[in-house]
Enzyme design. Structure first.
Site, PDB file in Angstrom:
ATOM      1  N   GLU A  96       0.850  -1.199   0.000  1.00  0.00           N
ATOM      2  CA  GLU A  96       0.000   0.000   0.000  1.00  0.00           C
ATOM      3  C   GLU A  96       0.885   1.249   0.000  1.00  0.00           C
ATOM      4  O   GLU A  96       2.025   1.207   0.476  1.00  0.00           O
ATOM      5  CB  GLU A  96      -0.915  -0.078   1.239  1.00  0.00           C
ATOM      6  N   ASP A  97       0.352   2.341  -0.525  1.00  0.00           N
ATOM      7  CA  ASP A  97       1.151   3.574  -0.585  1.00  0.00           C
ATOM      8  C   ASP A  97       1.378   4.188   0.789  1.00  0.00           C
ATOM      9  O   ASP A  97       2.498   4.524   1.160  1.00  0.00           O
ATOM     10  CB  ASP A  97       0.514   4.596  -1.554  1.00  0.00           C
ATOM     11  N   ASP A 100      -2.549   5.884   7.177  1.00  0.00           N
ATOM     12  CA  ASP A 100      -2.866   7.146   7.843  1.00  0.00           C
ATOM     13  C   ASP A 100      -3.649   6.783   9.117  1.00  0.00           C
ATOM     14  O   ASP A 100      -3.051   6.382  10.112  1.00  0.00           O
ATOM     15  CB  ASP A 100      -3.680   7.963   6.827  1.00  0.00           C
ATOM     16  N   PHE A 149      -0.164  16.368   3.848  1.00  0.00           N
ATOM     17  CA  PHE A 149      -0.818  15.684   2.737  1.00  0.00           C
ATOM     18  C   PHE A 149       0.189  15.580   1.602  1.00  0.00           C
ATOM     19  O   PHE A 149       0.601  16.586   1.038  1.00  0.00           O
ATOM     20  CB  PHE A 149      -2.081  16.400   2.273  1.00  0.00           C
ATOM     21  N   ARG A 162       0.232  11.908  -9.446  1.00  0.00           N
ATOM     22  CA  ARG A 162       0.752  10.559  -9.208  1.00  0.00           C
ATOM     23  C   ARG A 162       2.101  10.350  -9.885  1.00  0.00           C
ATOM     24  O   ARG A 162       2.935   9.594  -9.409  1.00  0.00           O
ATOM     25  CB  ARG A 162      -0.217   9.497  -9.749  1.00  0.00           C
TER      26      ARG A 162
HETATM   27  P1  IMP Z   1      -6.259   5.407   6.064  1.00  0.00           P
HETATM   28  O1  IMP Z   1      -7.424   4.510   5.828  1.00  0.00           O
HETATM   29  O2  IMP Z   1      -6.676   6.631   6.842  1.00  0.00           O
HETATM   30  O3  IMP Z   1      -5.079   4.725   6.704  1.00  0.00           O
HETATM   31  O4  IMP Z   1      -5.833   5.991   4.672  1.00  0.00           O
HETATM   32  C1  IMP Z   1      -5.168   5.267   3.709  1.00  0.00           C
HETATM   33  C2  IMP Z   1      -5.455   5.810   2.327  1.00  0.00           C
HETATM   34  O5  IMP Z   1      -5.669   7.216   2.366  1.00  0.00           O
HETATM   35  C3  IMP Z   1      -4.271   5.644   1.400  1.00  0.00           C
HETATM   36  O6  IMP Z   1      -4.373   4.455   0.678  1.00  0.00           O
HETATM   37  C4  IMP Z   1      -4.350   6.861   0.498  1.00  0.00           C
HETATM   38  O7  IMP Z   1      -5.138   6.562  -0.625  1.00  0.00           O
HETATM   39  C5  IMP Z   1      -5.071   7.905   1.294  1.00  0.00           C
HETATM   40  N1  IMP Z   1      -4.172   8.921   1.876  1.00  0.00           N
HETATM   41  C6  IMP Z   1      -3.932   9.137   3.192  1.00  0.00           C
HETATM   42  N2  IMP Z   1      -3.072  10.159   3.368  1.00  0.00           N
HETATM   43  C7  IMP Z   1      -2.752  10.587   2.133  1.00  0.00           C
HETATM   44  C8  IMP Z   1      -1.873  11.611   1.647  1.00  0.00           C
HETATM   45  O8  IMP Z   1      -1.176  12.340   2.397  1.00  0.00           O
HETATM   46  N3  IMP Z   1      -1.796  11.758   0.291  1.00  0.00           N
HETATM   47  C9  IMP Z   1      -2.514  10.989  -0.569  1.00  0.00           C
HETATM   48  N4  IMP Z   1      -3.338  10.021  -0.160  1.00  0.00           N
HETATM   49  C10 IMP Z   1      -3.456   9.811   1.181  1.00  0.00           C
END
Ligand code: IMP
Length: 170
Positions: A96-97, A100, A149, A162
């Protein structure tokens, strides 16, 4: 048009991914089938660079899940593209990228565990640990970052940026 500042340079990303690939080869050296799953679209650049550096045999698959609109999490995930391979009794590595709040990966890990794999581990490029609301941590991570972000190297802001070769912030 947003102004993007460089946060992590390409060379630093390459270096970390090489280290991670070696660690993965080492950790899974006595394992059987390893299914490495790319989470579309954000992880694509990280996934391609990482898998090219992994030397052991792997099975590859892609999933698409969504939880975000713009900069905000919606708090639940939809599975837009599902698994195409059987993961029962196999070791699974989710690529995963970014993690958060941890909601996306918590839901995804639960979903994959319901298919009776041997193990499910997580590799992320970035970890925004300070934002975590869920009790989950990645098994492999390239960089822990502060609450910014970020975009580039696969990560988007409303489907833009991207293709930046580095990680930047708005
Ligand atoms: P989580 O569910 O809050 O852990 O968020 C994970 C997903 O949120 C990632 O797969 C990203 O697609 C998106 N995301 C969270 N923070 C960022 C950011 O700083 N930039 C771009 N996408 C983000």
């Amino acid at each position: 048009m947003e102004k993007i500042k460089v946060y992590i340079e390409k060379e630093k990303i390459d270096e970390k991914i090489s280290e991670l690939a070696k660690k993965i080869d080492n950790d899974y050296k006595s394992s059987g089938d390893l299914v490495v799953i790319c989470i579309l679209k954000g992880a694509v650049y990280f996934y391609c660079d990482l898998t090219k550096k992994i030397k052991r045999n792997i099975t590859e698959d892609f999933m698409k899940v969504s939880s975000y609109v713009g900069k905000e999490s919606t708090g639940f995930i939809n599975i837009n593209v599902d698994l195409g391979v059987d993961i029962e009794n196999k070791d699974v590595l989710i690529v995963e990228d970014i993690i958060d709040t941890g909601l996306t990966l918590t839901r995804l890990k639960d979903y994959l565990n319901s298919k009776n794999p041997n193990s499910v581990k997580i590799a992320v490029l970035l970890d925004k640990k300070c934002k975590r609301t869920q009790n989950i941590d990645p098994d492999y991570c390239c960089f822990e970052i502060e609450d910014k972000f970020v975009v580039g190297y696969g990560l988007d802001y409303d489907e833009k940026y991207r293709n930046l070769p580095y990680i930047g912030y708005i």
